[in-house]
Design an enzyme around this catalytic site. Structure first.
Site, PDB file in Angstrom:
ATOM      1  N   CYS A  99       2.257  -0.916  -4.842  1.00  0.00           N
ATOM      2  CA  CYS A  99       1.405   0.090  -4.195  1.00  0.00           C
ATOM      3  C   CYS A  99       1.264   1.331  -5.057  1.00  0.00           C
ATOM      4  CB  CYS A  99       2.014   0.520  -2.871  1.00  0.00           C
ATOM      5  SG  CYS A  99       2.151  -0.800  -1.715  1.00  0.00           S
ATOM      6  N   CYS A 131      -1.889  -2.648  -3.739  1.00  0.00           N
ATOM      7  CA  CYS A 131      -2.219  -1.816  -2.577  1.00  0.00           C
ATOM      8  C   CYS A 131      -2.425  -0.398  -3.089  1.00  0.00           C
ATOM      9  CB  CYS A 131      -1.041  -1.875  -1.600  1.00  0.00           C
ATOM     10  SG  CYS A 131      -1.217  -0.816  -0.159  1.00  0.00           S
ATOM     11  N   ARG A 263       6.741  -3.961   7.995  1.00  0.00           N
ATOM     12  CA  ARG A 263       7.496  -3.517   6.809  1.00  0.00           C
ATOM     13  C   ARG A 263       8.494  -2.415   7.161  1.00  0.00           C
ATOM     14  NH1 ARG A 263       4.592  -6.225   2.918  1.00  0.00           N
ATOM     15  NH2 ARG A 263       2.381  -6.452   3.408  1.00  0.00           N
TER      16      ARG A 263
END
Ligand code: SAM
Ligand code: SF4
Length: 325
Positions: A99, A131, A263
């Site tokens: 990410c 991401c 998550r």
């Protein structure tokens, strides 16, 4: 019979699920978790701060807001090569989702965005799920990220609509929902969750879950953060989140969004082995791990300790949904 994926939950339904006796709730979540996911697998993610600090927003929890004196050293936008090299090292450690986080209020159509698009292309080319979390964005910007190979866009709702103005004053809840809808207009998947420990009530937590589970389709990814208290921010003195609250939130999220990845995100570094095991039993199936014990600017467990954690649990790191390009 397999549980249904529903977007029509009512607040009383979510309330009743959330308020069950804890172990009954965990049991139900665990059963549903096994229907939709491999309980032996956890996805390992890594989050890199590609632009740090100096953010014009005033999010009360955040070390990167220019409104607070957190002592975080601002850093300009990183170079593409350094980002891709970091992602390559992460992949070698078993990370499958990488990410890119920027302390921006919103995406602007400028050279910085062009550079982020190159980063997305580079990281995606490694076969990682890439991401990005860059603040608010338009449909056109989401489409450019999609074309660059973005797999997911993160934009958290953080808390309930009612409590949101107590946490952030520089944007509205509707702004957040609009950005999520703009991402949804593309094939980029949605990552959207919240934070526990902002001073919110249990009804606020239930309302957040109700809003998330009312999105149709559900966010594919739902991060549950525990506030990482940062000195110099307005929320630095909030009481700790009790582990039973974390587990209750994860289990309820699992039951109302059965197919989504849940998550276990910020705040995991203070949790022991059995606390984390209970979260996995309750349906969490992803963790954030790090190279240098840091996630954006807050503490995070590292790859070595996380490998030991998964080995001790007899669990495996999940392969990437996107494996080659
Ligand atoms: N500026 C972008 C935005 O706000 O969407 C992206 C970066 S922001 C740091 C990403 C997310 O991290 C936030 O939405 C928030 O949910 C979470 N976060 C930030 N600071 C945190 C803290 N101190 N503790 C827990 N979660 C935090
Ligand atoms: Fe800026 Fe994001 Fe931090 Fe809010 S959470 S202050 S938008 S970096």
């Amino acid at each position: 019979m397999e549980a249904a994926v529903r977007a029509d939950w009512t607040v009383p339904e979510v309330h009743d699920i959330y308020h069950q006796p804890l172990l009954e709730l965990v049991h139900q979540a665990s059963v549903v978790h096994r229907e939709f996911h491999d309980p032996g697998q956890v996805q390992v993610c890594q989050l890199l701060s590609i632009k740090t600090g100096g953010c014009p927003e005033d999010c009360g929890y955040c070390s990167q807001s220019a409104h607070h004196n957190s002592g975080v050293q601002p850093r300009p936008l990183m170079g593409v090569e350094e980002v891709v090299a970091t992602a390559r090292r992460a992949k070698a450690q078993g990370v499958t989702r990488f990410c890119l986080g920027a302390a921006w209020r919103e995406v602007r159509d400028n050279p910085g965005f062009e550079r982020v698009l190159e980063m997305v292309e580079g990281v995606s080319g490694l076969g990682l799920e890439v991401c990005a979390t860059l603040g608010m964005l338009t449909v056109e910007q989401a489409k450019r990220l999609e074309a660059a190979g973005l797999y997911a866009y993160n934009h958290n709702l953080d808390t309930s609509q009612a409590y949101y103005p107590s946490v952030v004053s520089t944007r509205s809840y509707q702004d957040r929902l609009d950005t999520v809808a703009n991402v949804r207009a593309t094939s980029v998947t949605v990552c959207c969750g919240g934070i526990l420990g902002l001073g919110e009530s249990e009804d606020d937590r239930i309302a957040l879950l109700h809003t998330l589970a009312g999105l149709d389709p559900h966010p594919e990814s739902v991060p549950i953060n525990m506030l990482s208290k940062v000195e110099g921010t307005p929320l630095a003195d909030q009481p700790d989140v009790d582990i039973s609250d974390t587990v209750r939130m994860i289990a309820t999220a699992r039951l109302v969004m059965p197919a989504s990845d849940i998550r276990l995100s910020a705040g995991r570094h203070v949790m022991g082995f059995s606390d984390q095991a209970l979260c996995f039993l309750a349906g969490a199936n992803s963790i954030f791990s790090s190279e240098h014990n840091i996630m954006l600017t807050v503490p995070c467990a590292d790859h070595t300790s996380d490998r030991a954690l998964l080995a001790r649990l007899g669990m495996q790191a999940r392969p990437a949904a996107r494996t080659s390009q």
